[in-house]
Design an enzyme around this catalytic site. Structure first.
Site, PDB file in Angstrom:
ATOM      1  N   ASP A  88      47.100 100.682  87.455  1.00  0.00           N
ATOM      2  CA  ASP A  88      48.521 100.975  87.225  1.00  0.00           C
ATOM      3  C   ASP A  88      49.003 101.926  88.327  1.00  0.00           C
ATOM      4  O   ASP A  88      48.557 103.079  88.394  1.00  0.00           O
ATOM      5  CB  ASP A  88      48.650 101.619  85.837  1.00  0.00           C
ATOM      6  CG  ASP A  88      50.086 101.867  85.436  1.00  0.00           C
ATOM      7  OD1 ASP A  88      50.945 101.964  86.323  1.00  0.00           O
ATOM      8  OD2 ASP A  88      50.329 101.984  84.217  1.00  0.00           O
ATOM      9  N   HIS A  89      49.905 101.441  89.162  1.00  0.00           N
ATOM     10  CA  HIS A  89      50.325 102.220  90.329  1.00  0.00           C
ATOM     11  C   HIS A  89      51.113 103.469  89.942  1.00  0.00           C
ATOM     12  O   HIS A  89      51.300 104.381  90.749  1.00  0.00           O
ATOM     13  CB  HIS A  89      51.143 101.332  91.276  1.00  0.00           C
ATOM     14  CG  HIS A  89      50.910 101.640  92.719  1.00  0.00           C
ATOM     15  ND1 HIS A  89      50.908 102.925  93.209  1.00  0.00           N
ATOM     16  CD2 HIS A  89      50.644 100.833  93.770  1.00  0.00           C
ATOM     17  CE1 HIS A  89      50.679 102.892  94.509  1.00  0.00           C
ATOM     18  NE2 HIS A  89      50.496 101.643  94.876  1.00  0.00           N
ATOM     19  N   ARG A  90      51.597 103.536  88.695  1.00  0.00           N
ATOM     20  CA  ARG A  90      52.318 104.745  88.274  1.00  0.00           C
ATOM     21  C   ARG A  90      51.358 105.923  88.178  1.00  0.00           C
ATOM     22  O   ARG A  90      51.752 107.068  88.251  1.00  0.00           O
ATOM     23  CB  ARG A  90      52.994 104.509  86.912  1.00  0.00           C
ATOM     24  CG  ARG A  90      54.104 103.481  86.951  1.00  0.00           C
ATOM     25  CD  ARG A  90      54.564 103.118  85.561  1.00  0.00           C
ATOM     26  NE  ARG A  90      53.499 102.553  84.743  1.00  0.00           N
ATOM     27  CZ  ARG A  90      53.636 102.195  83.479  1.00  0.00           C
ATOM     28  NH1 ARG A  90      54.802 102.338  82.881  1.00  0.00           N
ATOM     29  NH2 ARG A  90      52.629 101.671  82.802  1.00  0.00           N
TER      30      ARG A  90
END
Ligand code: COA
Length: 441
Positions: free
Chosen positions: A413-415
């Site tokens: 998850d790039h967040r």
């Protein structure tokens, strides 16, 4: 001849003193076998207690908030025929886990803000979607499994439904009201707009039989649950997949030697998956962001190490979870994987077997594959895909040598995890699989 029967809580595994969070029946209700009587919610899972008999409810013996265990009497039901009683009640039905751990709320949730009035949508009734503002990132819906099932049957997105139950819980009536409000909206009005001219079109409806013979098969329960969760995770998680090759030549030779020894002594077989789980545990310790979950604007970092693994079963994909892998040896992990995979194939996994994962591994290497892009299993933030190891010529600076290469595909998850961190994690897992001694330094 009628008979009044005590309906009790069936076997629910290791759960005791679980609070009653919803009562689905009242005296006078006519019920069938397997109808939900009430819902229990532990800190790990939500489960429906089904009726073991058909008849009329004479008395409900519990109230909201009561804590009950296996064997507690929950209701008196008058049956018209004693023969309708089942010999033994079905086990309580856990809320779906599998790729769906998020659908069983793990913690109590904050009350949800009421959704804005729904706007019209030009979708068929079977796919009701009302464009109300989305809940904040990481927000979860609070509803019992029977209510979730009802919502799924109608194609209703629970995050859009205003809740009227205690603590923001969505009730069956909330879904009915929501569907009514959508259906009463003017037909053909524009759907939810992102403001960029990318409004979603209704799902294409094709009469396939016009083109040739077809066969229509209903989806299994597991597949239906997975579908909802996978679609949400695919759409809501901005995930990127990072690929890495692990040289497992020495590890595989060691594993085969160990298995030869244990074959003689009658010990259990050690699988590559067990080594990969151990390597991931060590990588989770080194890179703690991978052992986290997004909750609104907070990152929850976990200090325990539970790893789920995708298991293929005749009814679909499920994700059993090995708890506290940091306290287990590779051979213990291998044995537990074997037991859980068997339970999964036999359809015998309980809620405790499928909840609490920090990270998931999806290994298709026994089947094949060179690489793939697994979908992050919310509320986790990363998942490791493993494909088939193959012998490849690897240049060592002087010559090509045959090395056994295992392809790793990490979706993150790039967040929470950026590309540099994801690559470090992947490289570290590959280094550990190449030489586990690295864990000692
Ligand atoms: N590369 C090459 N061979 C592999 C391998 C890999 N990465 N992983 C396993 N194998 C081999 C094993 O060594 C075994 O060989 P053997 O019979 O000669 O000993 C064979 O493949 C079968 O292994 P498997 O039964 O798959 O055991 P496992 O411990 O590797 O995996 C499960 C257990 C539960 C993960 C597996 O049975 C399963 O269900 N995999 C599918 C998961 C899935 O569908 N994921 C997709 C999610 S979208």
């Amino acid at each position: 001849m009628s008979q009044v029967i005590e309906v009790k809580v069936p076997a629910i595994g290791d759960f005791h003193d679980i609070p009653v969070i919803e009562i689905a029946v009242q005296p006078g209700d006519t019920i069938s076998v397997d109808d939900t009587l009430l819902t229990l919610e532990s800190d790990k899972a939500t489960m429906d207690v089904p009726s073991s008999v058909a008849g009329v409810v004479k008395e409900v013996k519990v109230k909201l908030g009561d804590k009950i265990s296996e064997g507690s009497v929950v209701a008196l039901v008058e049956t018209s025929d004693a023969g309708e009683a089942k010999a033994a009640p079905e086990p309580a039905k856990p809320a779906p886990a599998a790729t769906a751990p998020a659908s069983a709320p793990a913690q109590p949730e904050a009350p949800r803000p009421p959704a804005a009035p729904s706007q019209p949508v030009p979708t068929p009734a079977s796919q009701v979607q009302a464009p109300a503002p989305a809940l904040p990132l990481g927000a979860k819906t609070h509803a019992s499994p029977s209510v979730r099932l009802f919502a799924r049957e109608l194609g209703v997105d629970l995050t859009k439904v205003p809740a009227s139950g205690p603590k923001g819980r969505i009730l069956r009536d909330d879904i009915a009201n929501f569907v009514k409000s959508v259906m009463q909206s003017p037909a053909g009005a524009p759907s939810a707009s992102l403001g960029v001219g990318l409004d979603l079109l209704p799902w294409p409806k094709v009469d396939f039989a016009k083109f040739g013979p077809i066969d229509v098969q209903p989806l299994s329960r597991i597949k239906k649950i997975s579908a909802q969760n996978l679609a949400r995770n695919w759409v809501m998680i901005p995930a990127v997949t990072y690929h890495e090759d692990a040289d497992i030549t020495e590890l595989e030779a060691f594993r085969l030697a160990l298995n030869k020894e244990s074959e003689k002594s009658g010990g259990a077989k050690i699988t590559m998956l067990a080594f990969i789980i151990k390597a991931c545990e060590l990588a989770l310790k080194k890179y703690p962001e991978f052992n986290s979950s997004l909750e609104g604007e907070n990152l929850v970092l976990k200090k325990y190490f539970n790893i789920g693994f995708a298991a293929d079963t005749p009814n679909g994909l499920v994700v059993p979870v090995i708890k506290n892998v940091d306290q287990k040896s590779v051979s213990q992990i291998a044995a537990e994987c074997g037991e859980l995979a068997k339970k999964a194939r036999d359809g015998k996994l309980g809620p405790a077997d499928m909840t609490g994962a920090c990270f998931t591994i999806s290994s298709v290497g026994g089947i094949g594959g060179t690489q793939f892009s697994p979908i992050v299993n919310a509320p986790e933030v990363a998942i490791l895909g493993v494909s088939k190891s193959v012998m490849k010529p690897v240049w060592n600076g002087k010559e090509f040598l045959p090395r056994l290469i295992l392809p790793l595909s990490l979706s993150a998850d790039h967040r929470v995890i950026d590309g540099a961190l994801a690559t470090r994690f992947n490289v570290y897992v590959a280094q550990l699989l190449a030489d586990m001694r690295r864990a000692l330094v």
